[in-house]
Each structure stands twice: as C-alpha cells, then as structure tokens.
Design a protein around this motif. Structure first.
Motif, PDB file in Angstrom:
ATOM      1  N   ASP A 248       0.823  -1.206   0.000  1.00  9.04           N
ATOM      2  CA  ASP A 248       0.000   0.000   0.000  1.00  9.04           C
ATOM      3  C   ASP A 248       0.861   1.263   0.000  1.00  9.04           C
ATOM      4  O   ASP A 248       0.419   2.314  -0.433  1.00  9.04           O
ATOM      5  CB  ASP A 248      -0.887   0.052   1.256  1.00  9.04           C
ATOM      6  CG  ASP A 248      -1.818  -1.137   1.363  1.00  9.04           C
ATOM      7  OD1 ASP A 248      -2.335  -1.589   0.325  1.00  9.04           O
ATOM      8  OD2 ASP A 248      -2.024  -1.616   2.501  1.00  9.04           O
ATOM      9  N   ARG A 249       2.077   1.129   0.533  1.00 11.79           N
ATOM     10  CA  ARG A 249       2.943   2.287   0.738  1.00 11.79           C
ATOM     11  C   ARG A 249       4.386   1.925   0.411  1.00 11.79           C
ATOM     12  O   ARG A 249       4.778   0.767   0.546  1.00 11.79           O
ATOM     13  CB  ARG A 249       2.943   2.728   2.213  1.00 11.79           C
ATOM     14  CG  ARG A 249       1.639   2.998   2.843  1.00 11.79           C
ATOM     15  CD  ARG A 249       1.792   3.377   4.324  1.00 11.79           C
ATOM     16  NE  ARG A 249       2.606   4.579   4.502  1.00 11.79           N
ATOM     17  CZ  ARG A 249       3.854   4.584   4.952  1.00 11.79           C
ATOM     18  NH1 ARG A 249       4.446   3.480   5.311  1.00 11.79           N
ATOM     19  NH2 ARG A 249       4.514   5.722   5.084  1.00 11.79           N
TER      20      ARG A 249
ATOM     21  N   GLU B  94       7.518   7.992  -0.143  1.00  7.26           N
ATOM     22  CA  GLU B  94       7.823   8.939   0.928  1.00  7.26           C
ATOM     23  C   GLU B  94       9.273   8.710   1.348  1.00  7.26           C
ATOM     24  O   GLU B  94       9.656   7.570   1.581  1.00  7.26           O
ATOM     25  CB  GLU B  94       6.897   8.701   2.122  1.00  7.26           C
ATOM     26  CG  GLU B  94       5.421   8.869   1.806  1.00  7.26           C
ATOM     27  CD  GLU B  94       4.533   8.431   2.960  1.00  7.26           C
ATOM     28  OE1 GLU B  94       4.915   8.676   4.120  1.00  7.26           O
ATOM     29  OE2 GLU B  94       3.489   7.831   2.683  1.00  7.26           O
TER      30      GLU B  94
ATOM     31  N   VAL C  27       2.383   3.893  -6.886  1.00  7.47           N
ATOM     32  CA  VAL C  27       2.405   4.187  -5.452  1.00  7.47           C
ATOM     33  C   VAL C  27       3.433   5.301  -5.212  1.00  7.47           C
ATOM     34  O   VAL C  27       4.580   5.191  -5.655  1.00  7.47           O
ATOM     35  CB  VAL C  27       2.776   2.927  -4.624  1.00  7.47           C
ATOM     36  CG1 VAL C  27       2.865   3.255  -3.147  1.00  7.47           C
ATOM     37  CG2 VAL C  27       1.797   1.802  -4.882  1.00  7.47           C
TER      38      VAL C  27
ATOM     39  N   THR D 129       3.752  -2.154   3.821  1.00  6.62           N
ATOM     40  CA  THR D 129       4.720  -1.116   3.460  1.00  6.62           C
ATOM     41  C   THR D 129       6.029  -1.741   2.999  1.00  6.62           C
ATOM     42  O   THR D 129       6.544  -2.669   3.614  1.00  6.62           O
ATOM     43  CB  THR D 129       4.999  -0.206   4.679  1.00  6.62           C
ATOM     44  OG1 THR D 129       3.769   0.392   5.107  1.00  6.62           O
ATOM     45  CG2 THR D 129       6.004   0.880   4.353  1.00  6.62           C
TER      46      THR D 129
ATOM     47  N   GLU E  97       8.267   3.581   1.387  1.00  6.85           N
ATOM     48  CA  GLU E  97       9.148   4.551   2.038  1.00  6.85           C
ATOM     49  C   GLU E  97      10.566   4.259   1.583  1.00  6.85           C
ATOM     50  O   GLU E  97      10.876   3.135   1.185  1.00  6.85           O
ATOM     51  CB  GLU E  97       9.093   4.425   3.561  1.00  6.85           C
ATOM     52  CG  GLU E  97       7.840   4.933   4.196  1.00  6.85           C
ATOM     53  CD  GLU E  97       7.943   4.989   5.716  1.00  6.85           C
ATOM     54  OE1 GLU E  97       9.061   5.111   6.265  1.00  6.85           O
ATOM     55  OE2 GLU E  97       6.890   4.906   6.361  1.00  6.85           O
TER      56      GLU E  97
END
Length: 189
Positions: free
Chosen positions: A46-47, A72, A69, A135, A49
């Motif tokens: 979903d994420r 970050e 996606v 993540t 980093e």
C-alpha cells in the motif's frame, strides 16, 4: 488489530559497489534498479518509504512508478555514517580498527562516524512512524540490520549473520500493539 506486512529491501548495486557507503550519495546502477524491480514484483504493498539517499530513493521511485504508489522519503532510513571511512573499500582501512568495529560497532565506531546505538535509535523512530499497512521500505544493509535488532531483539552479533546483498528483501509480518509480535516470513537474497 490484524497483522500487516513490512518489507525491508536493500537498494540495488551502486556504481561504486564494495565500499563502505554511508552518507556517500551515489546512485544505483540500471542493473541494480532492475534487480529491485524484479524483487518487488508480486508484493502486495500500500505504501513505499525510502532513505533519502539516491541509491535507495531511485530504486523506490522506480518501483513506485511501476506500481502507481507514491514514495515517501525519510532520512532516518539512511545507512550508518561511516565518517572518515565513508567511500573506502574495507581493504583500505586498518584491519584491526575494522575488526573492532565489526566486533562492537558501538564501542569502536568509525572515526568521526556514527555509533551503532545512534543508528538503532533513529531506525526505531522510523519504524514507530510506519502505519499498520503493507509497506515496502527501500533502505540500506546496516539499516535493515538495525531494524531487525529493534523488531526481533537480535543482538549485534546475530544481525551480522544475515546475508543482505544488494536488492535483498526481508519480509516481516507484524501484529501491532503494546506487545508487538513480529514474524520473519522470508529472506530473499
């Protein structure tokens, strides 16, 4: 609360592989990025980093673009700062000092470098900020070791037992809460 997945991926091979790269900001090679893309295929995330250093961030951005996606970045995911050793091949470092570092990286940090405990503290902060969603974190070998120490309780000798070549992927299932439980689901090298 239900479990979620946390994937810790080491960045792809940099142009200057085989050196202690902490704060050195060299990009990953095209082959290194391709290796990360291949390793990430099939992951349900979903994420994403990443460390803010280009060798990790570039790999994460390639995965993010392919998956749609956003990435970050967080400087807490950076590699250990090797100080005066940064950018050097291990053979160029006094073997006694290097052995002392590997034996106890907190008591014998690189000259003008970061202590292991400082790396562990910032990685623990980064881990605490990851929401309970699937993540992928694209980061560095030392940082992954610090995360495994924080999440699984491995001591400094145990974490060196993990072989984490470029594009390695550690898959963890995490049950959050006051008594967080962590299961290592896989290690792909």
């Amino acid at each position: 609360m239900s479990a979620h997945m946390l994937y810790l991926m080491r960045h792809g091979a940099p142009a200057v592989a085989g050196r202690l790269l902490g704060r050195t900001d060299d990009p990953a090679t095209e082959a290194g990025i391709a290796a990360c893309l291949a390793r990430a295929s099939g992951l349900e995330i979903d994420r994403i980093e990443a460390s803010d250093l280009i060798r990790a961030r570039g790999c994460a951005q390639a995965i993010g673009e392919l998956r749609g996606v956003a990435v970050e970045t967080d400087p807490r995911w950076r590699e250990l700062d090797f100080g005066a050793w940064d950018g050097l091949a291990p053979a160029a470092i006094d073997p006694t000092r290097l052995a002392a570092f590997y034996d106890d990286p907190d008591a014998a940090p690189p000259p003008d470098g970061e202590r292991w405990s400082a790396l562990q503290a910032r990685v623990a902060q980064a881990l605490a900020a990851v929401p309970p969603r699937s993540t992928l974190v694209v980061t560095h070998g030392g940082t992954i070791r610090a995360a495994l120490a924080a999440l699984c309780g491995f001591d400094r000798r145990q974490i060196w037992a993990f072989d984490l070549p470029y594009a390695a992927l550690v898959s963890l299932r995490i049950w959050p809460g006051p008594t967080r439980t962590v299961q290592i689901v896989g290690l792909a090298t």
